[in-house]
Design a protein around this motif. Structure first.
Motif, PDB file in Angstrom:
ATOM      1  N   GLN A 350      28.596 -45.022  88.230  1.00 48.46           N
ATOM      2  CA  GLN A 350      27.306 -44.471  88.635  1.00 48.46           C
ATOM      3  C   GLN A 350      27.056 -43.193  87.854  1.00 48.46           C
ATOM      4  O   GLN A 350      27.560 -42.131  88.219  1.00 48.46           O
ATOM      5  N   ASN A 351      26.296 -43.333  86.791  1.00 50.70           N
ATOM      6  CA  ASN A 351      26.034 -42.209  85.896  1.00 50.70           C
ATOM      7  C   ASN A 351      27.331 -41.449  85.627  1.00 50.70           C
ATOM      8  O   ASN A 351      28.373 -42.065  85.439  1.00 50.70           O
ATOM      9  N   GLU A 352      27.281 -40.120  85.619  1.00 49.50           N
ATOM     10  CA  GLU A 352      28.553 -39.433  85.340  1.00 49.50           C
ATOM     11  C   GLU A 352      29.317 -39.126  86.623  1.00 49.50           C
ATOM     12  O   GLU A 352      30.370 -38.512  86.579  1.00 49.50           O
ATOM     13  N   TRP A 353      28.808 -39.580  87.769  1.00 56.12           N
ATOM     14  CA  TRP A 353      29.431 -39.189  89.042  1.00 56.12           C
ATOM     15  C   TRP A 353      30.616 -40.061  89.396  1.00 56.12           C
ATOM     16  O   TRP A 353      31.594 -39.597  89.970  1.00 56.12           O
ATOM     17  N   ILE A 354      30.489 -41.333  89.108  1.00 57.11           N
ATOM     18  CA  ILE A 354      31.592 -42.260  89.397  1.00 57.11           C
ATOM     19  C   ILE A 354      31.874 -43.012  88.105  1.00 57.11           C
ATOM     20  O   ILE A 354      30.962 -43.598  87.525  1.00 57.11           O
TER      21      ILE A 354
END
Lengths: 448, 151, 752
Positions: A350-354
């Motif tokens: 998830q984008n740079e979050w996960i």
């Protein structure tokens, strides 16, 4: 408990005669006849920055303890050792160290009383540090750090393996003993990056393979094995070279910079032991230094023979995870029930979050340890600029059996174009038995 | 940031890494979606994103911008969701009810993807936790839906 | 109390800072969720004209207007003395009251009653939602209440139509003039009726049970649709105008307090943060949004310092506390303890026995693990009153505690008891384990309503635990292998003595229940406790002492049976032959399972399986279970559980079946995998990642048979749990040949 690489002691081959001189000799220091004058605030501040570069705090401070008072347990196959008090307390710390004593400990692994430090202390890297940095660091530790009276804990390594003099021989063989020399053929940025990576940053401690005596097989870019990825303490520290699969081949310099600055980018999030390096060290480096590191690392060539065919995303896998076929693909169902909510059916995170699982080194490297370890134990909290991460990887050791975990990791390592080797039940069992879940606490080690 | 939830578009003031769950609950005031663990372990926060069951507690909002989000508040506007709710009532599934928004979401998403799921499909899809142990009733309701088709 | 219904203009301001259409939508959702929306967004309180808190002369459960409001649309609004948390009590109350009132339970809207003497209907003296007591202790009272209300409606009609009372009767929802056939809806008469004096409930005529239409029938629950569509409102969902959000970071161990906060300035500057607060044993962040508060609270770098003994009634957790060591500490206790039940001379019976059997059993700490994390919303009002919305199983106790804490009169504190997202004993008063004192302090400090939610991690850090015990058994068998003596000495602390203090002169009966109260004809028995104070905070947990003690006893029972060469089911039957109720129950569960067969046997799928049986006498009911298990890759799989329950008489068989299934699930979960582990004074698990609870694919098929023996009505919520554990343990022993003497089974390695 921190586990390090100290199988060295039993492995060192001790030459017979003529070793006594080496073993008892105190190496010289350029500061031998120097009396340090009262340092300027500026010098102390510079020293603090050097301490960040070297990440002294990560090993010399415990989460519940005072800054730099030591006491962190490091497991070795021979028994635990404990990091030491490096506050300026004269009795229990290094308050009585002269600049030359300090230098000898940092760059040569010899304490003021002459005993040899275990190479858990990365002096094979620190020996490349400049005199200026050593001087600044000394100023910081003497004047910028609170003295703490806390006695060092004795090592739990038993006789005769607790003898330290063989380490002197080890040093002769495995350290270069020379301050970093700038390469005239490269620009200033490259040289700064090389200095940081090889010297204070001691990246090779984890990322360079080790030889039979647990020595890093290379200490600079002259060897293609330097920073080519290594297994250490249950983690696979990936290649930092331009290998597209197991290294930084698909990352731009900006990607490398963002990773070290923020702990994350579109390619991944720091995990495992890299969390400590990020939390305590890399995020505090200046932008120029981080860009220099990125620039240097991106100059290290790939090894296509070892790295293998270049990963390319395969969209077909996402369909495997659709309900009607997931049952027919081993591991897909476990992935859908446990992993897909965060990492996505498409494996893209998830984008740079996960972080994604598609195309990442832990899924492509022959060594599966990082993939197994992070699945078993989760990952420590990533704390950027004092703010804890919004999402953490939980441990799955209580949810998935060895067989299930092997199967789901084998699946993930073959999905979305990944071509990592299969994971066996035995590999999972082995790591399970000697690792613990990561702490969920938000740990910020204070330096002042 | 603009989010499309239950066919309405909302302009949301929150950081990109904020979990969708808390934007739905706090910023938008829709409390049918529940917080249970914040770690994708329980499923109480399940919503649908483009028809796929999604655990909103681990979904940063900037990852779902522009996608169609469906929460429990609109479940009966979906023909499959409406059938699921009817069967939930018929089988008297909920007890404390805290996990049931998520259970209904999971069942709806399953049936939207596969009209007549097999026993294995059901077991693979219905993985949300229920501390009251309504699992037998959930299973019966989903089996009923699977056999009768969701439409 | 303020009328909480929002005016249209208030709706537009609510919630703060959000677009108008959203708040309106929210309002509509709340209002539509009528059975559950009684909080902020529902209708105004109070009910009727007699306020619940109006005085001391009240006979609980008699003042009809404190309980009932019949509206013009003929719906009946009932204030339930008991909180709904999944056990179906709202529906049961509607059935009971409706039966006598003559109103279909479907026409009921049920809410949790506020605090007040009217609602102390448990044996007319207290009120909690727990102990499986709700229906059985209030059944008569609530029937009379319904009958009184019906009588009042009839009287009102008699006056309005000027006809003799005898000429009037009712049909559901209507008063009927039997001579003219004229029908008047209750809703038309309600206002008149509620002004009439309440008839003496003692003289009121109750309906002949043979004519019951709803009591005893599987009436649909009233809250199902709301719960299937997200409309049910739990504490965590409550909202009021102007509310702000709060999150806490607790000290890692109880007994530590806040020292320096190293990064207060930095955290104050984080997004959305309004203020940072120091609380007893915790720091809090108040923010516009909970997520911002939570991230900031986690970010706070607190130096925790030892807290003074401040009379807060908490146990200071030692920094070396370990559950493994504590279990050994319990096992190392010696002595005979204090007897809670004694019959005959167990000492000589055992020493004279042909065969003796000894074994030591252990249980574990367990978490409640209710899916709704604790929360509390507190609001100080301009008129000096305080509203608190919070999960609670005992409104008056919470009210009185808050009064003591704030210096307000109890009557100034409005306790709201929303739906519980599971409870299992979690929401009683436990020192520093409920968030409401923090919410009240924060609301006071910020001058605005504050809703505080504990993250799951903070909840698992402060969740008080089901006690741990180590029980040493000795049994004696005669030459025929029949038990002649049984001794059980439990080293443990009961939950009540854990919470309220230990009295050396007495025994906490909840410490031993399930070891005591067994009906087997064993002539010489001694059940005793060695009191050992626990460093951790303790709590009630679903089925309390029975949640482990029946496991101990009934599993050891199988050891005795095997040692004596008897089939465990047959031996139970023999030792219960003089007890008709239990003999019938045991037979019923045997029949339900298709006839007792112990195994091991080969199932249709080729797996080797075995069955075990267990019994319990909990909370006034009797229960018996048979479980069928197999092993897969070293893990125990529970395939089926057959359970027979005899609660004497019943109100709703469908709810009973659901409750038994629910209790089975929690029992299976406990014995298979649950264990709260502490190391260095801290729990190792802070979420479901390291504290797994039963997953759907681990749930057995549960088959329930209700036996109505006609005995005094017993409880329902808890009695289903205790017999499941020994049934599983015994089945596993039969299958593997290995005795099971501790929980959870996930810690054991089986050879087969």
């Amino acid at each position: 408990m921190k586990k390090l690489f100290l199988t060295v002691l039993g492995v060192v081959v001790v030459g017979a005669a003529g070793t006594a001189w080496i073993a008892t000799h105190t190496p010289s220091s350029p500061f031998d006849n120097v009396t340090a004058s009262a340092p300027s605030e500026d010098l102390i501040a510079r020293g603090e920055y050097v301490a960040r570069l070297g990440d002294c705090v990560a090993c010399h401070t415990t989460p519940d303890g005072k800054a730099f008072a030591g006491g962190l347990e490091m497991g070795t196959p021979l028994g635990s050792i404990f990091t030491t008090n490096i506050t300026p307390d004269p009795e229990t710390g290094i308050g009585n160290y002269s600049l030359a004593d300090f230098d000898r400990a940092l760059r040569h692994g010899v304490a003021a009383d002459g005993h040899r430090l275990y190479p858990a202390m990365p002096y094979p890297s620190y020996d490349k540090m400049t005199d200026g940095d050593i001087e600044a660091l000394y100023a910081y530790f003497m004047e910028g750090v609170e003295p703490v009276s806390q006695a060092n804990k004795p090592t739990e390594i038993e006789e005769p393996l607790n003898m330290r003099w063989p380490l002197a021989l080890w040093n002769v063989v495995f350290t270069e003993g020379e301050v970093y020399q700038a390469k005239a053929s490269e620009d200033g940025m490259w040289n700064r990056g090389a200095y940081l990576v090889q010297g204070p940053g001691h990246c090779g401690s984890c990322h360079t393979p080790r030889g039979p005596a647990m020595n890093e097989v290379a200490l600079d870019e002259s060897s293609p094995e330097y920073l080519s990825g290594a297994l250490l303490d249950g983690w696979y520290a990936p290649s930092l070279r331009n290998d597209p699969n197991i290294g930084l081949g698909r990352w731009s310099e900006e990607d490398v910079y963002a990773y070290l600055k923020n702990g994350r980018n579109e390619h991944g999030v720091v995990f495992g032991s890299m969390v400590e390096a990020f939390n305590n060290s890399t995020q505090f480096m200046s932008d120029d230094d981080l860009m220099s590191i990125a620039h240097y690392l991106k100059s290290l060539p790939a090894d296509p023979d070892y790295d293998g065919p270049v990963w390319a995303y395969d969209e077909a896998t996402a369909d495997d995870l659709s309900r009607d076929v997931a049952d027919k693909v081993p591991g897909a169902r476990t992935y859908a029930a446990n992993c897909a909510f965060c990492h996505g059916r498409d494996g893209l995170g998830q984008n740079e979050w996960i972080p994604p699982l598609a195309g990442v080194s832990s899924m492509l490297a022959p060594e599966a340890e990082s993939a197994i370890n992070v699945t078993l134990n989760g990952s420590p909290r990533v704390i950027a600029n004092g703010v804890p991460d919004s999402y953490r990887m939980p441990p799955y050791r209580e949810h998935l059996s060895d067989a299930q975990m092997a199967e789901v990791l084998t699946y993930a390592r073959s999905a979305w174009g990944n071509h990592g080797d299969a994971v066996s039940e035995e590999e999972v069992a082995a790591l399970r038995s000697h690792t613990d879940p990561a702490s969920i606490d938000v740990i910020i080690l204070q330096m002042r | 940031m603009k989010l499309t939830i239950n066919n309405e578009t909302y302009d949301v003031d929150a950081d990109g890494d904020t979990p969708l769950l808390w934007v739905i609950r706090d910023n938008l005031g829709m409390t049918g979606t529940k917080y249970g663990c914040g770690l994708a372990q329980c499923g109480a926060c399940s919503v649908m994103v483009d028809g796929v069951v999604t655990r909103s507690c681990v979904t940063p909002i900037d990852a779902v911008e522009g996608q169609e989000i469906t929460t429990i508040e609109a479940i009966e506007n979906d023909p499959v969701g409406k059938r699921v709710v009817e069967k939930w009532v018929e089988h008297q599934v909920p007890q404390c009810g805290y996990c049931q928004s998520g259970q209904v979401m999971a069942a709806t998403a399953l049936l939207k993807e596969i009209e007549n799921p097999t026993e294995d499909d059901v077991e693979a899809a219905m993985v949300n936790l229920c501390r009251c142990g309504t699992y037998n009733a959930i299973h019966a309701a989903v089996k009923d839906l699977a056999e009768g088709g969701a439409s | 109390m303020k009328n909480l219904k929002l005016s249209p203009s208030q709706q537009d301001q609510f919630p703060t800072g959000e677009p108008v259409n959203i708040s309106r939508r929210r309002f509509l959702l709340g209002a539509a969720g009528a059975t559950t929306g009684a909080l902020v967004l529902g209708f105004g309180l109070p009910v009727g004209k007699a306020r619940a808190q109006s005085g001391g002369e009240v006979t609980p459960g008699t003042r009809v207007p404190a309980f009932l409001e019949i509206r013009p649309d003929n719906t009946v609004r009932l204030q339930s003395p008991f909180v709904e948390g999944g056990q179906g009590v709202f529906t049961a109350m509607a059935q009971i009251v409706g039966e006598e009132l003559d109103a279909d339970p479907k026409s009921f809207v049920v809410e949790s009653a506020p605090a007040g003497p009217d609602y102390l209907v448990i044996n007319n003296q207290m009120r909690i939602t727990g102990g499986s007591m709700s229906v059985r202790t209030s059944y008569d009272t609530m029937r009379k209440l319904g009958a009184s209300a019906r009588n009042m409606l009839l009287q009102a009609a008699a006056i309005r139509f000027d006809v003799p009372l005898a000429q009037l009767t009712t049909e559901p929802g209507y008063v009927v003039n039997s001579s003219t056939g004229q029908k008047v809806p209750f809703g038309d008469l309600a206002e008149d009726a509620l002004d009439l004096p309440v008839p003496d409930s003692e003289g009121i005529k109750l309906r002949d049970p043979s004519t019951f239409r709803w009591i005893g029938k599987p009436v649909d629950r009233l809250d199902i649709h709301d719960k299937a569509t997200g409309k049910a409102i739990f504490s965590i969902d409550c909202a009021v105008e102007g509310m702000v959000h709060a999150a806490v970071q607790h000290a890692p161990r109880l007994g530590l307090g806040v020292g320096n906060i190293l990064n207060e300035t930095d955290v104050s500057a984080m997004k959305g943060v309004m203020s940072i607060h120091r609380l007893p044993g915790a720091v809090a962040v108040v923010a516009e949004r909970w997520w911002n508060a939570k991230v900031a609270a986690e970010a706070l770098q607190v130096e925790w310092v030892k807290r003074d003994e401040d009379g807060s009634n908490i146990r200071h957790m030692p920094d070396d506390f370990s559950t493994v060591a504590f279990s050994d500490h319990l096992a190392n206790q010696t002595g005979n303890g204090k007897a809670g039940e004694e019959e005959g001379d167990v000492g000589s019976a055992i020493s004279n026995a042909a065969t003796t059997v000894e074994a030591t059993y252990r249980s574990q700490f367990v978490h409640h693990g209710q899916l709704e994390p604790p929360s509390a919303l507190a609001r100080f009002n301009d008129d000096g009153t305080l509203d608190v919305w919070m999960p609670n199983q005992a409104p008056e106790q919470f009210q009185s505690q808050i009064a003591g804490m704030t210096g307000l009169e109890a009557s100034q504190i409005n306790v709201h008891s929303p739906m519980l997202g599971g409870f299992f004993g979690r929401h009683f008063l436990y020192p520093e384990a409920n968030p409401y004192p923090q919410a009240v302090q924060l609301a006071k400090e910020v001058g605005r309503p504050v809703k505080l939610i504990w993250s799951r991690e903070e909840e698992f850090l402060r969740d008080p635990l089901r006690p741990m015990a180590v029980v040493k058994f000795r049994g004696g068998l005669d030459a025929d292998g029949m038990p002649v003596g049984l001794e059980a000495i439990s080293a443990t602390e009961g939950p009540t003595e854990g919470i309220y203090g230990h009295n050396p002169d007495s025994i906490d009966p909840l410490a031993l229940e399930g070891l005591t109260g067994k009906k087997y004809a064993i002539a010489n028995r001694r059940i005793a406790q060695i009191y050992v104070k626990t460093p951790a905070m303790l709590a009630y947990w679903r089925s309390v002492g029975h949640s482990m003690n029946d496991f101990f006893y009934e599993t050891f029972f199988d050891e005795l049976a095997d040692q004596g060469g008897h089939d465990p089911y047959e031996l139970r039957m023999q030792l219960l032959q003089s007890d008709e109720r239990l003999s019938n129950l045991l037979r019923a569960v045997g029949d339900l399972s298709g006839g007792w067969k112990r195994g091991p046997f080969t199932a249709e799928d080729g797996s080797q399986r075995a069955r075990g049986v267990g019994m319990a006498s909990p909370f006034g009911s009797e229960s018996a279970a048979i479980a069928e298990v197999s092993m897969q890759n070293g893990d125990v799989v529970v395939h089926d559980v057959w359970e027979a329950i005899d609660p004497g008489s019943i109100v709703n068989p469908a709810i009973i079946e659901a409750q038994v299934k629910s209790a089975v699930a929690l029992g299976v979960s406990q014995i298979l995998m649950e264990e709260a582990i502490y190391e260095n004074g801290e729990p190792t698990a802070r979420n479901y990642d390291l504290y797994p609870i039963l997953r759907p694919d681990q749930m057995p098929n549960v088959h329930v048979r209700i036996v109505e023996s006609g005995a005094k009505m017993g409880g329902i919520g808890e009695p289903g749990l205790p017999p499941v554990l020994p049934a599983i343990a015994n089945a596993v022993s039969t299958l593997t040949g290995q005795r099971v003497r501790s929980m959870p089974l996930s810690n054991l390695r089986f050879e087969s």
